[in-house]
Design an enzyme around this catalytic site. Structure first.
Site, short mmCIF file in Angstrom:
data_model
loop_
_atom_site.label_atom_id
_atom_site.label_comp_id
_atom_site.label_asym_id
_atom_site.label_seq_id
_atom_site.Cartn_x
_atom_site.Cartn_y
_atom_site.Cartn_z
N TYR A 139 4.15 6.00 59.45
CA TYR A 139 5.56 6.21 59.14
C TYR A 139 6.13 4.95 58.51
CZ TYR A 139 10.52 7.42 60.08
OH TYR A 139 11.87 7.68 59.97
N LYS A 167 4.38 9.57 56.37
CA LYS A 167 5.79 9.91 56.24
C LYS A 167 6.44 8.73 55.54
CE LYS A 167 10.12 10.83 58.69
NZ LYS A 167 10.82 10.91 59.99
#
Length: 305
Positions: A139, A167
């Site tokens: 992330y 992400k």
């Protein structure tokens, strides 16, 4: 592992963690909220992410949320566990709890506040990837960590044995697209906006979906991606325009909230929709009356009140 090791796609929101007014974890409300998310046809959820206030959760509370989510909806959607932590050792403990609960994978930022160097970031993720055999989503969230993972660094992290997804919540759109092109054949890539730009990216370049926050619009969020998969671009545009209203009214370009804590905004909005999202836990504060009015105005604009 690689992108083909998992089927993660579509809309996978980081969801809120219900607390009582006194700050206790509310597992009864959690079960109702999970059922609502499943009924709204989410492709998946992220438990104990930033939206889920991981920073105020005790270790045992995070494990309880993982277990309850797996038991309640783990057979109906992808369930990922947020494992953000300041050290790899702590992240490994959370990852092992996610694996023991039966979650499908984990989500992990670089250590927040620390602002680690490149080699420290690689070592952090390598320590986790080598300790726990569970699919991992890297992330990139510069607003929360103080570091922006560029394409070269993301490519190095994507080569770690358990990394299957990224992400990418960078405010650098050029960097986002560069990362998409470089990584689309190796890992799942999330962060596609629900807009005309997102439609162009998904239909012409690639990408796998959006790991958003809160799921306030319910089925409208995942149905944007279902409409695209069906080739119904007009419906996708209509659904995406509704999401754009939320993003423009409540959030800035770096994904920070415009007028209050994002968790408080999302919880109040969900409560107005009849979903028992509960209260925020300090240090976060509830919305003021003026802030509540702004949330109600947005939901009224969308016909949700």
């Amino acid at each position: 592992m690689n992108r083909d090791s998992v089927d993660w796609h579509g809309y996978i929101p980081a969801v809120t963690t219900p607390f009582t007014a006194s700050g206790d974890l509310d597992l009864d409300a959690w079960a109702v909220q999970l059922d609502w998310l499943a009924e709204q046809r989410m492709h998946g959820i992220i438990v104990a992410g930033t939206t889920g206030e991981w920073f105020s959760l005790a270790e045992h509370e995070r494990a309880e949320l993982f277990t309850a989510a797996a038991e309640q909806v783990g057979d109906r959607m992808t369930v990922l566990g947020g494992c953000n932590a300041y050290t790899a050792a702590e992240a490994v403990r959370h990852a092992r709890a996610a694996q023991a609960a039966g979650l499908h994978g984990i989500l992990l930022t670089p250590p927040p506040y620390v602002v680690p160097a490149r080699e420290e970031i690689v070592a952090f993720y390598r320590d986790v990837a080598e300790a726990v055999d569970i699919p991992l989503c890297v992330y990139n969230w510069p607003r929360g960590t103080g570091v922006d993972l560029d394409t070269a660094l993301l490519t190095e992290l994507a080569a770690l044995p358990t990394v299957v997804a990224v992400k990418n919540s960078t405010p650098d759109f050029g960097g986002f697209v560069k990362g998409l092109i470089a990584l689309r054949d190796h890992v799942r890539y999330f962060g596609i906006p629900t807009s005309e730009t997102g439609i162009e990216l998904l239909t012409r370049i690639g990408g796998d979906g959006l790991m958003g926050a809160g799921a306030v619009l319910g089925a409208d969020h995942p149905d944007f991606f279902r409409a695209l998969a069906d080739g119904d671009l007009d419906r996708a545009r209509r659904l995406g325009a509704r999401d754009r209203v939320l993003m423009e009214n409540w959030f800035n370009a770096d994904y920070g909230a415009r007028f209050a804590g994002a968790q408080a905004i999302l919880k109040y909005a969900l409560t107005l929709r009849g979903v028992p999202a509960g209260h925020v836990r300090r240090p976060l504060l509830p919305l003021t009356e003026d802030q509540q009015a702004r949330v109600r105005a947005t939901l009224a604009q969308l016909g949700l009140l």
